[in-house]
Design a protein around this motif. Sequence first.
Motif, PDB file in Angstrom:
ATOM      1  N   UNK A  65       0.502  -1.471  -0.014  1.00  0.00           N
ATOM      2  CA  UNK A  65      -0.009  -0.354  -0.634  1.00  0.00           C
ATOM      3  C   UNK A  65       1.401   1.223  -0.049  1.00  0.00           C
ATOM      4  N   UNK A  66       1.599   1.106   0.866  1.00  0.00           N
ATOM      5  CA  UNK A  66       2.638   2.685   1.421  1.00  0.00           C
ATOM      6  C   UNK A  66       3.615   2.658   0.060  1.00  0.00           C
ATOM      7  N   UNK A  67       4.380   1.662  -0.795  1.00  0.00           N
ATOM      8  CA  UNK A  67       5.114   1.226  -2.192  1.00  0.00           C
ATOM      9  C   UNK A  67       4.117   2.262  -4.227  1.00  0.00           C
ATOM     10  N   UNK A  68       2.668   1.589  -3.479  1.00  0.00           N
ATOM     11  CA  UNK A  68       1.532   2.711  -4.542  1.00  0.00           C
ATOM     12  C   UNK A  68       1.051   3.804  -4.390  1.00  0.00           C
ATOM     13  N   UNK A  69       0.873   4.070  -3.143  1.00  0.00           N
ATOM     14  CA  UNK A  69       0.903   5.518  -1.871  1.00  0.00           C
ATOM     15  C   UNK A  69       1.569   6.452  -3.117  1.00  0.00           C
ATOM     16  N   UNK A  70       3.071   5.868  -3.073  1.00  0.00           N
ATOM     17  CA  UNK A  70       4.372   6.817  -2.943  1.00  0.00           C
ATOM     18  C   UNK A  70       4.652   6.341  -4.692  1.00  0.00           C
ATOM     19  N   UNK A  71       4.067   5.967  -5.157  1.00  0.00           N
ATOM     20  CA  UNK A  71       4.177   6.030  -7.230  1.00  0.00           C
ATOM     21  C   UNK A  71       2.941   6.987  -7.360  1.00  0.00           C
ATOM     22  N   UNK A  72       1.819   6.736  -6.826  1.00  0.00           N
ATOM     23  CA  UNK A  72       1.258   7.593  -7.165  1.00  0.00           C
ATOM     24  C   UNK A  72       1.243   8.777  -7.449  1.00  0.00           C
ATOM     25  N   UNK A  76     -19.040  13.383 -12.400  1.00  0.00           N
ATOM     26  CA  UNK A  76     -17.152  13.211 -12.582  1.00  0.00           C
ATOM     27  C   UNK A  76     -16.452  12.340 -11.236  1.00  0.00           C
ATOM     28  N   UNK A  77     -17.710  11.770 -10.391  1.00  0.00           N
ATOM     29  CA  UNK A  77     -17.504  10.649  -9.141  1.00  0.00           C
ATOM     30  C   UNK A  77     -16.337   9.918  -9.967  1.00  0.00           C
ATOM     31  N   UNK A  78     -17.683   9.111 -11.230  1.00  0.00           N
ATOM     32  CA  UNK A  78     -17.149   7.995 -12.191  1.00  0.00           C
ATOM     33  C   UNK A  78     -15.587   7.661 -12.523  1.00  0.00           C
ATOM     34  N   UNK A  79     -14.807   8.965 -13.469  1.00  0.00           N
ATOM     35  CA  UNK A  79     -14.449   8.832 -14.009  1.00  0.00           C
ATOM     36  C   UNK A  79     -13.418   9.660 -12.758  1.00  0.00           C
ATOM     37  N   UNK A  80     -12.961   9.864 -11.833  1.00  0.00           N
ATOM     38  CA  UNK A  80     -12.133   9.896 -11.189  1.00  0.00           C
ATOM     39  C   UNK A  80     -11.897   9.008 -10.185  1.00  0.00           C
ATOM     40  N   UNK A  81     -12.991   7.627  -9.664  1.00  0.00           N
ATOM     41  CA  UNK A  81     -13.066   6.205  -9.757  1.00  0.00           C
ATOM     42  C   UNK A  81     -11.988   5.424 -10.839  1.00  0.00           C
ATOM     43  N   UNK A  82     -12.423   6.225 -12.145  1.00  0.00           N
ATOM     44  CA  UNK A  82     -11.470   5.107 -12.669  1.00  0.00           C
ATOM     45  C   UNK A  82     -10.204   5.973 -13.117  1.00  0.00           C
ATOM     46  N   UNK A  83     -10.110   7.114 -13.275  1.00  0.00           N
ATOM     47  CA  UNK A  83      -8.678   7.256 -13.333  1.00  0.00           C
ATOM     48  C   UNK A  83      -7.471   7.189 -11.735  1.00  0.00           C
ATOM     49  N   UNK A  84      -7.919   6.300 -10.363  1.00  0.00           N
ATOM     50  CA  UNK A  84      -7.550   5.797  -9.647  1.00  0.00           C
ATOM     51  C   UNK A  84      -7.170   4.851  -9.553  1.00  0.00           C
ATOM     52  N   UNK A  85      -8.596   3.913 -10.092  1.00  0.00           N
ATOM     53  CA  UNK A  85      -8.118   2.887 -10.167  1.00  0.00           C
ATOM     54  C   UNK A  85      -7.404   2.274 -11.230  1.00  0.00           C
ATOM     55  N   UNK A  86      -7.447   2.554 -12.055  1.00  0.00           N
ATOM     56  CA  UNK A  86      -6.844   1.661 -13.578  1.00  0.00           C
ATOM     57  C   UNK A  86      -5.606   2.194 -13.055  1.00  0.00           C
ATOM     58  N   UNK A 115      -0.038  -0.239 -11.380  1.00  0.00           N
ATOM     59  CA  UNK A 115       1.190  -0.587 -10.495  1.00  0.00           C
ATOM     60  C   UNK A 115       1.503  -1.053  -9.702  1.00  0.00           C
ATOM     61  N   UNK A 116      -0.094  -1.877  -9.705  1.00  0.00           N
ATOM     62  CA  UNK A 116       0.199  -2.920  -9.458  1.00  0.00           C
ATOM     63  C   UNK A 116       0.268  -4.602 -10.023  1.00  0.00           C
ATOM     64  N   UNK A 117       0.338  -4.570 -10.931  1.00  0.00           N
ATOM     65  CA  UNK A 117      -0.365  -5.362 -11.950  1.00  0.00           C
ATOM     66  C   UNK A 117       0.923  -6.921 -11.388  1.00  0.00           C
ATOM     67  N   UNK A 118       1.441  -6.397 -10.708  1.00  0.00           N
ATOM     68  CA  UNK A 118       2.288  -7.899 -10.429  1.00  0.00           C
ATOM     69  C   UNK A 118       1.207  -8.837  -9.493  1.00  0.00           C
ATOM     70  N   UNK A 119       0.165  -8.197  -8.712  1.00  0.00           N
ATOM     71  CA  UNK A 119      -0.243  -8.466  -7.576  1.00  0.00           C
ATOM     72  C   UNK A 119      -1.910  -8.834  -8.756  1.00  0.00           C
ATOM     73  N   UNK A 120      -1.859  -8.722  -9.664  1.00  0.00           N
ATOM     74  CA  UNK A 120      -3.138  -9.205 -10.704  1.00  0.00           C
ATOM     75  C   UNK A 120      -4.903  -9.160  -9.788  1.00  0.00           C
TER      76      UNK A 120
END
Length: 94
Positions: free
Chosen positions: A13-20, A66-76, A81-86
């Motif tokens: 979690x911390x690693x992904x937050x920093x990457x984002x 706008x809520x849907x767009x914001x969710x999509x940006x974060x999730x995508x 970044x977490x592609x190894x975790x599937x």
Amino acid sequence: MLTATTRCETPNAGKYLQQLCKHFAHKVEVAYGDGHGQFRFSCGTATMSAGLKELDITVEAADTGALTETKQVIESHLVRFAFRENLQPLAWHD
């Protein structure tokens, strides 16, 4: 203001937050410190908090689109970044 929340269970979690934060820093307003981050997009705001095994995410926006767009940006980006975790799609609670 509309709000949606989700939790991503990951030991990184911390690693992904920093990457984002690094990724978005040159594009939008970013605030980061002590396991917390906030991103202000044109469509909405995302706030994240990293624990030892989870990343809690809250997004806010003025309307449903706008809520849907914001969710999509974060999730995508998180999935990228977490592609190894599937990671599975996030379960958002509006």
